[in-house]
Scaffold this active site. Structure first.
Site, PDB file in Angstrom:
ATOM      1  N   CYS A   2       0.851  -1.182   0.000  1.00 26.63           N
ATOM      2  CA  CYS A   2       0.000   0.000   0.000  1.00 26.63           C
ATOM      3  C   CYS A   2       0.892   1.238   0.000  1.00 26.63           C
ATOM      4  CB  CYS A   2      -0.954   0.093   1.177  1.00 26.63           C
ATOM      5  SG  CYS A   2      -2.255  -1.122   1.140  1.00 26.63           S
ATOM      6  N   ARG A  28       4.103  -0.753  -4.615  1.00 27.12           N
ATOM      7  CA  ARG A  28       3.733  -1.217  -3.277  1.00 27.12           C
ATOM      8  C   ARG A  28       2.389  -1.935  -3.259  1.00 27.12           C
ATOM      9  NH1 ARG A  28       6.982   1.560   0.540  1.00 27.12           N
ATOM     10  NH2 ARG A  28       5.596   0.909   2.205  1.00 27.12           N
ATOM     11  N   TRP A  76      -2.665  -2.676  -1.764  1.00 27.73           N
ATOM     12  CA  TRP A  76      -2.446  -4.125  -1.801  1.00 27.73           C
ATOM     13  C   TRP A  76      -3.435  -4.668  -0.787  1.00 27.73           C
ATOM     14  CZ3 TRP A  76      -0.838  -8.226   1.339  1.00 27.73           C
ATOM     15  CH2 TRP A  76      -0.386  -9.363   0.664  1.00 27.73           C
ATOM     16  N   ASN A 102      -2.079   2.209   5.412  1.00 26.44           N
ATOM     17  CA  ASN A 102      -1.244   1.071   5.055  1.00 26.44           C
ATOM     18  C   ASN A 102      -1.068   0.245   6.322  1.00 26.44           C
ATOM     19  OD1 ASN A 102       0.739  -0.708   4.226  1.00 26.44           O
ATOM     20  ND2 ASN A 102       2.393   0.786   4.303  1.00 26.44           N
ATOM     21  N   GLY A 103      -1.395  -1.044   6.275  1.00 32.41           N
ATOM     22  CA  GLY A 103      -1.225  -1.881   7.457  1.00 32.41           C
ATOM     23  C   GLY A 103      -2.505  -2.618   7.791  1.00 32.41           C
ATOM     24  N   GLU A 493      17.106 -18.521  -6.251  1.00 30.74           N
ATOM     25  CA  GLU A 493      16.747 -17.172  -6.700  1.00 30.74           C
ATOM     26  C   GLU A 493      16.264 -17.196  -8.165  1.00 30.74           C
ATOM     27  OE1 GLU A 493      15.985 -14.540  -5.423  1.00 30.74           O
ATOM     28  OE2 GLU A 493      16.234 -13.007  -6.948  1.00 30.74           O
ATOM     29  N   LYS A 497      12.576 -15.883  -9.335  1.00 31.99           N
ATOM     30  CA  LYS A 497      12.359 -14.842 -10.353  1.00 31.99           C
ATOM     31  C   LYS A 497      11.316 -15.314 -11.366  1.00 31.99           C
ATOM     32  CE  LYS A 497      13.538 -11.855  -9.083  1.00 31.99           C
ATOM     33  NZ  LYS A 497      14.000 -11.945  -7.751  1.00 31.99           N
ATOM     34  N   GLU A 500       7.807 -15.481  -9.848  1.00 29.91           N
ATOM     35  CA  GLU A 500       7.262 -14.145  -9.565  1.00 29.91           C
ATOM     36  C   GLU A 500       6.737 -13.458 -10.815  1.00 29.91           C
ATOM     37  OE1 GLU A 500       9.550 -11.868  -6.011  1.00 29.91           O
ATOM     38  OE2 GLU A 500      10.807 -12.380  -7.716  1.00 29.91           O
ATOM     39  N   HIS A 516      17.207 -37.635  -4.802  1.00 33.34           N
ATOM     40  CA  HIS A 516      16.417 -38.057  -3.637  1.00 33.34           C
ATOM     41  C   HIS A 516      14.945 -37.673  -3.776  1.00 33.34           C
ATOM     42  CE1 HIS A 516      20.048 -39.335  -1.668  1.00 33.34           C
ATOM     43  NE2 HIS A 516      20.585 -38.141  -1.849  1.00 33.34           N
ATOM     44  N   LYS A 613       6.086  -4.911  -3.513  1.00 29.42           N
ATOM     45  CA  LYS A 613       7.525  -4.903  -3.310  1.00 29.42           C
ATOM     46  C   LYS A 613       7.917  -4.834  -1.832  1.00 29.42           C
ATOM     47  CE  LYS A 613      11.745  -3.264  -5.132  1.00 29.42           C
ATOM     48  NZ  LYS A 613      12.123  -4.636  -5.489  1.00 29.42           N
TER      49      LYS A 613
HETATM   50  C1  G6P Z   1       8.714  -8.994  -1.122  1.00 27.50           C
HETATM   51  C2  G6P Z   1       9.244  -8.769  -2.519  1.00 27.50           C
HETATM   52  C3  G6P Z   1      10.549  -9.544  -2.712  1.00 27.50           C
HETATM   53  C4  G6P Z   1      11.550  -9.164  -1.634  1.00 27.50           C
HETATM   54  C5  G6P Z   1      10.961  -9.392  -0.235  1.00 27.50           C
HETATM   55  C6  G6P Z   1      11.858  -8.835   0.857  1.00 27.50           C
HETATM   56  O1  G6P Z   1       8.254 -10.286  -0.988  1.00 27.50           O
HETATM   57  O2  G6P Z   1       8.290  -9.172  -3.483  1.00 27.50           O
HETATM   58  O3  G6P Z   1      11.105  -9.225  -3.976  1.00 27.50           O
HETATM   59  O4  G6P Z   1      12.698  -9.925  -1.794  1.00 27.50           O
HETATM   60  O5  G6P Z   1       9.710  -8.714  -0.118  1.00 27.50           O
HETATM   61  O6  G6P Z   1      11.947  -7.435   0.735  1.00 27.50           O
HETATM   62  P1  G6P Z   1      13.087  -6.592   1.382  1.00 27.50           P
HETATM   63  O7  G6P Z   1      12.720  -5.158   1.118  1.00 27.50           O
HETATM   64  O8  G6P Z   1      13.085  -6.910   2.855  1.00 27.50           O
HETATM   65  O9  G6P Z   1      14.363  -6.993   0.746  1.00 27.50           O
END
Ligand code: G6P
Length: 618
Positions: A2, A28, A76, A102-103, A493, A497, A500, A516, A613
């Site tokens: 948000c 956000r 969000w 926000n929250g 990672e 990606k 996501e 395994h 994000k």
């Molecule tokens: C969210 C984002 C990720 C990010 C994670 C941690 O889930 O979508 O891309 O890695 O938060 O965010 P930070 O700001 O703590 O690195």
């Protein structure tokens, strides 16, 4: 999670600036967007579900007029589905007050029940509307001016449970009023002679001023042109010092690229250089952090490191574990921040809790670090945002210099975190004599020379290879990413990606663990990317490639191990470097493969569905 903006100008219209601020904060959350502006007779609201563009169209069609004061929100969803009625802002019954939030207000059900029995009615399912109605009712009881509004806020805040950042816009007989309240999620304020501005994130204020104030938990702030009055949790007026932000507002644009993500991938040679190079002391074969942080005495007192992070940052943390254990010989644990709190962790004496976070505002990471501190750990952070809560609460911090990262899928922040982890590991190792000077110098020299190698992965030819992999495999049922040792987290990672941004099922796995279980998944509809750097585990990883290939797996090799390329169906060669540094290079083709698969599949790359994000709720 948000985005909130607010502005109170000396003169002129606020709407365009609010939309501009929301467009910067849209990462956000993008379930809905809305604005409220102050008019003489009350507040006027326009809000729409979906992207900001829907709101912009609605504003154009409705001929929303000029006003010098307003608030805006990009959502969000946490309570109530994304819809026009659940979109923020929410208003009080008087029509003179609007709130964006926000929250989460955890006790909103109980508060709503109370208000319903007092005859209040609601138009949405949100916790925010409960807040707006409650503050408005108290305001009516207290009077109609700004001081009365502040008294109303002071009555409501102690009754709220949860985490929230609020912006309140009110119309009073003496003009509009803008108030901010912080209890948890971030709120940043900037004040100039022309106006007072607030935002969830410094990016929202940066176009107006570089001198920003980060509000603290419990703060209530009145914001206006040339005016910032803050009272703390005890109701005492306090002065919060401004921080000057080094970021250039234009850094948060897309530049010549179609997506923020692609721009940010291309920024990595600079980002790694900015984060690492000035801290390298080649003469001494050591690393120097600003202000003498991580000096010998501090480093030698560390007996154990506990890494805490979420998402991509945790993958950087897993790489940090290999580095710190391998170079400095210090035992390292790592945890999902969201799990650390709930497993009754044991924190031994001499523990350093290392939070890794791009934003410095991730609720889970903050909460886990606070717990580690309560249990006796010292705390430190690798973080991209100076002035963020995580940095302010840490005993010491290593700032990454990635600049603003806007694409929801993290790329440059990740490689910056890895670069910072390499520096920290070397410093820890040198402080306790675990790494001889010449070996450290060799590694740091290699790091100092890495820039052209990173650049070589971003040439047209290198990108074409990644695009070819994407074209060939975009339609596959699933993807496995395999790696060993320090490149195992790189595999995790790579899979994240792809999930996501391309919405393809992908799993990262330790190459040696394949046999395994996951090997049962392998058929010719499964693409398998193996990350294999020349070095200690290359041969073993190659054996895993052969085992998987023998079961019909379509193998794509990424890395500097030429022998792997020779046995794979497709390959993306990566320059040779020290194995310790190899994640800096190997992650880049994986980012590009995910990007191009997402592009082929027509996904919204910078704003993947359901994600945000900066996740400021637990
Ligand atoms: C969210 C984002 C990720 C990010 C994670 C941690 O889930 O979508 O891309 O890695 O938060 O965010 P930070 O700001 O703590 O690195």
């Amino acid at each position: 999670m948000c985005g909130i903006v607010g502005a109170l100008l000396r003169s002129g219209s606020v709407t365009e600036g609010l939309i501009e601020g929301l467009s910067v904060l849209e990462y956000r959350g993008y379930d809905s967007a809305g604005v409220a502006v102050a008019r003489e007779q009350g507040v006027e609201v326009c809000k729409r579900s979906g992207r900001l563009a829907n709101l912009e169209n609605a504003l154009r069609e409705s001929g929303f007029g000029a006003s010098p004061a307003g608030i805006g929100h990009t959502r969000w969803a946490t309570h109530g589905e994304p819809s026009d009625s659940n979109a923020h802002p929410h208003t009080g019954r008087s029509g003179r007050l609007a709130v964006v939030h926000n929250g989460i207000i955890e006790n909103h059900v109980e508060l709503k029940r109370e208000l319903l029995s007092a005859g209040e009615s609601f138009t949405s399912e949100t916790d925010t509307e409960v807040l707006a109605r409650m503050i408005d009712r108290h305001w009516v009881e207290e009077g109609d001016d700004e001081d009365a509004l502040l008294r109303a806020v002071a009555r409501v805040v102690p009754r709220l449970k949860g985490y929230y950042a609020l912006a309140l816009l009110a119309t009073t007989p003496r003009g509009p009023v803008l108030v901010a309240v912080r209890q948890g999620p971030p709120l940043v304020v900037g004040v100039t002679e022309d106006g007072g501005f607030l935002s969830s994130d410094q990016l929202g204020v940066l176009p107006r001023t570089r001198d920003v104030v980060f509000l603290e938990d419990g703060d209530v702030a009145r914001v206006g042109p040339g005016r910032l009055q803050v009272t703390d949790a005890r109701g005492v007026e306090v002065v919060r010092e401004a921080t000057t932000i080094a970021w250039d507002p234009s850094d948060s644009g897309k530049g010549k690229y179609p997506h923020h993500m692609l721009k940010e991938i291309h920024e990595q040679p600079d980002v790694i250089a900015r984060t690492a190079f000035d801290r390298i002391d080649l003469g001494a074969g050591d690393v120097r952090f600003e202000g003498g942080a991580f000096d010998d005495a501090f480093c030698r007192s560390i007996e154990r490191v506990q890494i805490l992070a979420c998402g991509t940052a945790l993958h950087a943390g897993q790489i940090a574990r290999y580095l710190i254990e391998g170079l400095a010989g210090i035992p390292v644990d790592f945890d999902f921040a969201s799990e650390f709190r709930y497993r009754q962790p044991r924190v031994v004496e001499g523990t350093l809790a290392l939070a890794i976070t791009q934003s410095g505002e991730t609720a889970d990471t903050l909460a886990a670090t606070r717990l580690a501190r309560e249990l006796g750990a010292r705390t430190t952070a690798i973080c991209n945002v100076a002035g963020s809560t995580q940095v302010r609460e840490s005993d010491a911090a290593i700032l990454t210099h990635a600049g603003p990262e806007v694409g929801v899928a993290s790329t440059k922040a990740f490689t910056a975190q890895v670069a910072a982890a390499i520096l920290l590991a070397v410093r820890l190792a040198r402080s306790r004599g675990a790494l001889p000077e010449h070996k450290a110098r060799e590694l740091l020299e290699e790091l100092r020379m890495i820039r052209p190698k990173v650049e070589s992965l971003l040439t047209d030819a290198a990108i074409a290879r990644c695009r070819a992999v994407a074209r060939q495999h975009a339609g596959k049922r699933g993807f496995l990413f395999l790696g060993r040792g320090i490149n195992f987290p790189v595999a995790l990672e790579g899979a994240l990606k792809l999930k996501e941004i391309a919405y393809v099922h992908a799993e990262g796995y330790a190459a040696g663990e394949m046999k395994h279980g996951p090997i049962a998944l392998v058929d010719n509809d499964m693409a398998i990317l193996v990350i294999n750097a020349a070095g200690a585990v290359a041969e073993k990883t190659r054996a895993n490639i052969e085992q998987t290939k023998a079961r019909g797996g379509v193998m794509i090799s990424v890395g500097s191990d030429d022998a792997s390329h020779a046995i794979a169906a497709m390959s993306v060669p990566v320059p040779v470097t020290s194995e310790w540094l190899s994640p800096l290079l190997n992650s880049i083709p994986l980012q590009l493969v995910a990007y191009h698969i997402a592009e082929i599949r027509g996904c919204d790359i910078d704003k993947p569905r359901n994600l945000a994000k900066s996740v400021t709720v637990e």
